[in-house]
Design a protein around this motif. Structure first.
Motif, PDB file in Angstrom:
ATOM      1  N   ALA A  77     -11.958   4.995  -4.063  1.00 27.59           N
ATOM      2  CA  ALA A  77     -11.077   6.112  -3.711  1.00 27.59           C
ATOM      3  C   ALA A  77     -10.491   5.794  -2.336  1.00 27.59           C
ATOM      4  O   ALA A  77     -11.217   5.364  -1.433  1.00 27.59           O
ATOM      5  N   VAL A  78      -9.185   5.976  -2.191  1.00 25.13           N
ATOM      6  CA  VAL A  78      -8.508   5.690  -0.926  1.00 25.13           C
ATOM      7  C   VAL A  78      -7.602   6.879  -0.578  1.00 25.13           C
ATOM      8  O   VAL A  78      -7.291   7.694  -1.444  1.00 25.13           O
ATOM      9  N   PRO A  79      -7.166   7.003   0.688  1.00 19.63           N
ATOM     10  CA  PRO A  79      -6.265   8.106   1.043  1.00 19.63           C
ATOM     11  C   PRO A  79      -4.937   7.997   0.292  1.00 19.63           C
ATOM     12  O   PRO A  79      -4.508   6.894  -0.059  1.00 19.63           O
ATOM     13  N   LEU A  80      -4.276   9.140   0.084  1.00 19.90           N
ATOM     14  CA  LEU A  80      -2.998   9.148  -0.643  1.00 19.90           C
ATOM     15  C   LEU A  80      -1.939   8.290   0.052  1.00 19.90           C
ATOM     16  O   LEU A  80      -1.076   7.717  -0.602  1.00 19.90           O
ATOM     17  N   ASN A  81      -1.997   8.182   1.384  1.00 18.09           N
ATOM     18  CA  ASN A  81      -0.949   7.442   2.091  1.00 18.09           C
ATOM     19  C   ASN A  81      -1.345   5.998   2.394  1.00 18.09           C
ATOM     20  O   ASN A  81      -0.653   5.310   3.135  1.00 18.09           O
ATOM     21  N   ALA A  82      -2.461   5.522   1.825  1.00 22.70           N
ATOM     22  CA  ALA A  82      -2.864   4.119   2.037  1.00 22.70           C
ATOM     23  C   ALA A  82      -2.032   3.213   1.132  1.00 22.70           C
ATOM     24  O   ALA A  82      -1.753   3.558  -0.014  1.00 22.70           O
ATOM     25  N   ASN A  83      -1.639   2.040   1.654  1.00 22.74           N
ATOM     26  CA  ASN A  83      -0.886   1.109   0.816  1.00 22.74           C
ATOM     27  C   ASN A  83      -1.778  -0.072   0.416  1.00 22.74           C
ATOM     28  O   ASN A  83      -2.904  -0.207   0.894  1.00 22.74           O
ATOM     29  N   LYS A  84      -1.257  -0.930  -0.460  1.00 23.01           N
ATOM     30  CA  LYS A  84      -2.053  -2.027  -1.022  1.00 23.01           C
ATOM     31  C   LYS A  84      -2.525  -3.010   0.053  1.00 23.01           C
ATOM     32  O   LYS A  84      -3.634  -3.523  -0.017  1.00 23.01           O
ATOM     33  N   ILE A  85      -1.683  -3.265   1.042  1.00 24.89           N
ATOM     34  CA  ILE A  85      -2.043  -4.219   2.091  1.00 24.89           C
ATOM     35  C   ILE A  85      -3.211  -3.681   2.912  1.00 24.89           C
ATOM     36  O   ILE A  85      -4.154  -4.403   3.230  1.00 24.89           O
ATOM     37  N   GLU A  86      -3.158  -2.388   3.252  1.00 21.99           N
ATOM     38  CA  GLU A  86      -4.262  -1.766   3.998  1.00 21.99           C
ATOM     39  C   GLU A  86      -5.562  -1.833   3.201  1.00 21.99           C
ATOM     40  O   GLU A  86      -6.627  -2.127   3.745  1.00 21.99           O
ATOM     41  N   VAL A  87      -5.487  -1.549   1.890  1.00 21.09           N
ATOM     42  CA  VAL A  87      -6.681  -1.572   1.038  1.00 21.09           C
ATOM     43  C   VAL A  87      -7.243  -2.988   0.984  1.00 21.09           C
ATOM     44  O   VAL A  87      -8.454  -3.196   1.135  1.00 21.09           O
ATOM     45  N   LYS A  88      -6.388  -3.979   0.806  1.00 19.27           N
ATOM     46  CA  LYS A  88      -6.834  -5.378   0.747  1.00 19.27           C
ATOM     47  C   LYS A  88      -7.559  -5.773   2.027  1.00 19.27           C
ATOM     48  O   LYS A  88      -8.662  -6.307   1.993  1.00 19.27           O
ATOM     49  N   ASN A  89      -6.938  -5.491   3.177  1.00 17.91           N
ATOM     50  CA  ASN A  89      -7.542  -5.851   4.462  1.00 17.91           C
ATOM     51  C   ASN A  89      -8.859  -5.129   4.685  1.00 17.91           C
ATOM     52  O   ASN A  89      -9.817  -5.714   5.199  1.00 17.91           O
TER      53      ASN A  89
ATOM     54  N   SER B 125      -5.845  -9.354  -5.851  1.00 14.67           N
ATOM     55  CA  SER B 125      -4.790  -8.359  -6.046  1.00 14.67           C
ATOM     56  C   SER B 125      -5.360  -6.956  -5.922  1.00 14.67           C
ATOM     57  O   SER B 125      -6.565  -6.745  -6.047  1.00 14.67           O
ATOM     58  N   VAL B 126      -4.455  -5.998  -5.687  1.00 17.31           N
ATOM     59  CA  VAL B 126      -4.825  -4.592  -5.576  1.00 17.31           C
ATOM     60  C   VAL B 126      -3.874  -3.787  -6.447  1.00 17.31           C
ATOM     61  O   VAL B 126      -2.657  -3.952  -6.357  1.00 17.31           O
ATOM     62  N   ASN B 127      -4.425  -2.957  -7.324  1.00 17.78           N
ATOM     63  CA  ASN B 127      -3.615  -2.025  -8.111  1.00 17.78           C
ATOM     64  C   ASN B 127      -3.985  -0.619  -7.658  1.00 17.78           C
ATOM     65  O   ASN B 127      -5.162  -0.296  -7.558  1.00 17.78           O
ATOM     66  N   THR B 128      -2.973   0.203  -7.371  1.00 13.74           N
ATOM     67  CA  THR B 128      -3.244   1.571  -6.935  1.00 13.74           C
ATOM     68  C   THR B 128      -2.622   2.551  -7.913  1.00 13.74           C
ATOM     69  O   THR B 128      -1.642   2.238  -8.590  1.00 13.74           O
ATOM     70  N   MET B 129      -3.225   3.733  -7.990  1.00  9.07           N
ATOM     71  CA  MET B 129      -2.666   4.793  -8.828  1.00  9.07           C
ATOM     72  C   MET B 129      -3.020   6.153  -8.268  1.00  9.07           C
ATOM     73  O   MET B 129      -4.096   6.321  -7.690  1.00  9.07           O
ATOM     74  N   ARG B 130      -2.103   7.079  -8.401  1.00 10.94           N
ATOM     75  CA  ARG B 130      -2.363   8.460  -7.985  1.00 10.94           C
ATOM     76  C   ARG B 130      -3.017   9.189  -9.142  1.00 10.94           C
ATOM     77  O   ARG B 130      -2.582   9.084 -10.288  1.00 10.94           O
ATOM     78  N   VAL B 131      -4.050   9.960  -8.832  1.00  7.69           N
ATOM     79  CA  VAL B 131      -4.746  10.746  -9.845  1.00  7.69           C
ATOM     80  C   VAL B 131      -4.498  12.214  -9.517  1.00  7.69           C
ATOM     81  O   VAL B 131      -4.782  12.655  -8.401  1.00  7.69           O
ATOM     82  N   LEU B 132      -3.939  12.943 -10.462  1.00  9.69           N
ATOM     83  CA  LEU B 132      -3.645  14.354 -10.233  1.00  9.69           C
ATOM     84  C   LEU B 132      -4.920  15.178 -10.372  1.00  9.69           C
ATOM     85  O   LEU B 132      -5.723  14.943 -11.278  1.00  9.69           O
ATOM     86  N   GLY B 133      -5.110  16.141  -9.459  1.00 10.94           N
ATOM     87  CA  GLY B 133      -6.299  17.000  -9.490  1.00 10.94           C
ATOM     88  C   GLY B 133      -6.264  17.933 -10.678  1.00 10.94           C
ATOM     89  O   GLY B 133      -5.193  18.368 -11.111  1.00 10.94           O
ATOM     90  N   LYS B 134      -7.447  18.238 -11.211  1.00 12.73           N
ATOM     91  CA  LYS B 134      -7.534  19.118 -12.373  1.00 12.73           C
ATOM     92  C   LYS B 134      -7.398  20.579 -11.959  1.00 12.73           C
ATOM     93  O   LYS B 134      -7.773  20.963 -10.851  1.00 12.73           O
ATOM     94  N   ILE B 135      -6.885  21.385 -12.894  1.00 12.73           N
ATOM     95  CA  ILE B 135      -6.871  22.835 -12.709  1.00 12.73           C
ATOM     96  C   ILE B 135      -8.249  23.345 -13.127  1.00 12.73           C
ATOM     97  O   ILE B 135      -8.721  23.039 -14.230  1.00 12.73           O
TER      98      ILE B 135
END
Length: 98
Positions: free
Chosen positions: A30-42, A54-64
């Motif tokens: 889990a990473v912050p919403l504003n983190a990018n792939k380069i930051e995650v890799k480092n 490689s790094v693949n990122t995806m936004r997960v929408l919160g459940k109701i």
């Protein structure tokens, strides 16, 4: 401005699917919403001392969610699936879980 590595990696995701992927040297965090792939890799390379391919990122929408007649929403979050290189060592944290 670069953030500290521990601010970028919030927590590892431990699920059946992420455990199966760890056999293929893919680890989920889990990473912050504003983190990018380069930051995650480092951050992963710095914290765990591994080489990231490689790094693949995806936004997960919160459940109701509902409590009786009141309805609320869990926060949206972002997950990153990090693939390590062939010659990199594995992340020990995940090895104990499998």
């Amino acid at each position: 401005m670069m953030r500290a590595a521990h601010d970028v990696i919030i927590k590892p995701i431990i699920s059946e699917r992420s455990m199966e992927q760890s056999a293929d040297r893919k680890y989920t965090f889990a990473v912050p919403l504003n983190a990018n792939k380069i930051e995650v890799k480092n951050a992963v390379e710095e914290i765990f001392g591994v080489k990231v391919e490689s790094v693949n990122t995806m936004r997960v929408l919160g459940k109701i969610k509902r409590m009786g007649m009141h309805s609320g929403k869990r926060p949206d979050w972002k997950k990153a699936i990090v693939t390590l290189t062939e010659d990199s060592k594995s992340i020990e944290f995940f090895e104990g879980m499998a």
